[in-house]
Each structure stands twice: as C-alpha cells, then as structure tokens.
Motif scaffolding. Structure first.
Motif, mmCIF file in Angstrom:
data_model
loop_
_atom_site.group_PDB
_atom_site.id
_atom_site.type_symbol
_atom_site.label_atom_id
_atom_site.label_comp_id
_atom_site.label_asym_id
_atom_site.label_seq_id
_atom_site.Cartn_x
_atom_site.Cartn_y
_atom_site.Cartn_z
ATOM 1 N N GLY A 98 16.066 -3.733 -2.561
ATOM 2 C CA GLY A 98 14.711 -3.209 -2.590
ATOM 3 C C GLY A 98 14.367 -2.762 -4.003
ATOM 4 O O GLY A 98 15.158 -2.928 -4.942
ATOM 5 N N THR A 151 11.255 -6.892 -2.832
ATOM 6 C CA THR A 151 12.620 -7.295 -2.496
ATOM 7 C C THR A 151 13.071 -8.387 -3.458
ATOM 8 O O THR A 151 12.268 -9.205 -3.911
ATOM 9 C CB THR A 151 12.756 -7.841 -1.059
ATOM 10 O OG1 THR A 151 11.893 -8.962 -0.897
ATOM 11 C CG2 THR A 151 12.453 -6.770 -0.032
ATOM 12 N N ASP A 192 7.156 -2.353 -1.622
ATOM 13 C CA ASP A 192 7.987 -3.128 -0.698
ATOM 14 C C ASP A 192 8.680 -4.315 -1.380
ATOM 15 O O ASP A 192 9.115 -5.257 -0.707
ATOM 16 C CB ASP A 192 7.158 -3.601 0.491
ATOM 17 C CG ASP A 192 5.988 -4.491 0.089
ATOM 18 O OD1 ASP A 192 5.684 -4.601 -1.124
ATOM 19 O OD2 ASP A 192 5.356 -5.072 0.990
#
Length: 156
Positions: A77, A67, A65
């Motif tokens: 991402g 970012t 996950d």
C-alpha cells in the motif's frame, strides 16, 4: 441444430467486436506528449522529495488507496511504498526508464509504462523489469494511483 462449423462462425461473429477492442489501433491521444512531460516532471519531483525525505510531500503524491504489485506478487500500500522509498530500496519510481509509453484516458487518467533495470540487493544482480503506473489528476495535480512491475526473463 447448428453444425460445429456454424457454431464456431457464430461465436466468432459475436466475439469480433471484443477482439477488435482488445487490440486497438495505436493512436496517440492529442495530449499524450504534454501528459508524458508532466509525468516525467512528477517522477523528478518525487525523486527530489525522496532525496529531501519530505514525507508529507511524498504522501501527497500518491492516492490514499495506492497499491504496488511487485514482480513476486507481493502487494504494498501507500505507506509501505513510502517506507521503501525512504529506505533507498530499488523501486520503479526512481529507476531510469526506456521504452516509455504514455496512454491518456479521458482528461484525468494516464498510464505510464516503461522498462527499467532494478537491482536485486539480496542477489547483488540487476534485472530488467517492464512496469506500468496509473496516474489520476485531481485538483490539477497528478497522483500515482497504482503500479505493477514484471521481471523480464534474462537475455542470452
């Protein structure tokens, strides 16, 4: 009924603990030097993986996950970031660092912040950025979980 001064004093007393926590005294974590060394080694290993175009290794160095928030506000991402790395775009992960700071939170979380010159290819101009990277340790290995870069104003 409280006077304005009394109300402000009461508010100040309520907020004092929060203000104190907002600006903690600078106190190095006992393992900060060790963690900094590990994170610098992580960045070197990432650079080597990028040089070798080892997608599987690069992907494993980021959390699923992950970012990255650009100075422009754009958010990438993990997969978009890997594309940027493999396309040899100027990124903080591979930039030279100065003003390095490592903050360790618990046994498995660390924040690396630094300043780096980053080339803006469209303008053919280098800008200074201040950035942070959040690392988490899982299975005994550090992984990059999040990062954000802020472009600094030009100096006179």
């Amino acid at each position: 009924m409280l006077s304005r001064r009394s109300a402000l004093s009461a508010l100040a007393l309520c907020l004092a603990p929060a203000v104190a926590r907002a600006h903690p005294a600078t106190q190095a974590h006992p393992q900060a030097a060790e963690v900094q060394k590990a994170l610098v080694a992580f960045r070197e290993a990432l650079a080597a993986a990028v040089q070798a175009k080892d997608v599987a290794r690069i992907k494993g160095m980021y959390t699923e996950d992950f970012t990255h928030t650009h100075g422009s506000g754009k958010v990438d991402g993990r997969d978009a970031r890997i594309v940027s790395l493999l396309a040899s775009e100027p990124v903080i992960e591979l930039a030279p660092m100065s003003e390095i700071s490592v903050r360790v939170h618990g046994a498995d979380t660390a924040i690396l912040s630094a300043r780096s010159p980053i080339l803006n290819r469209s303008e053919n101009r280098t800008y200074d950025f201040r950035w942070i990277q959040v690392y988490v340790r899982s299975g005994g290995h550090w992984h990059l979980a999040a990062s954000q870069a802020t472009r600094l104003p030009p100096t006179a």
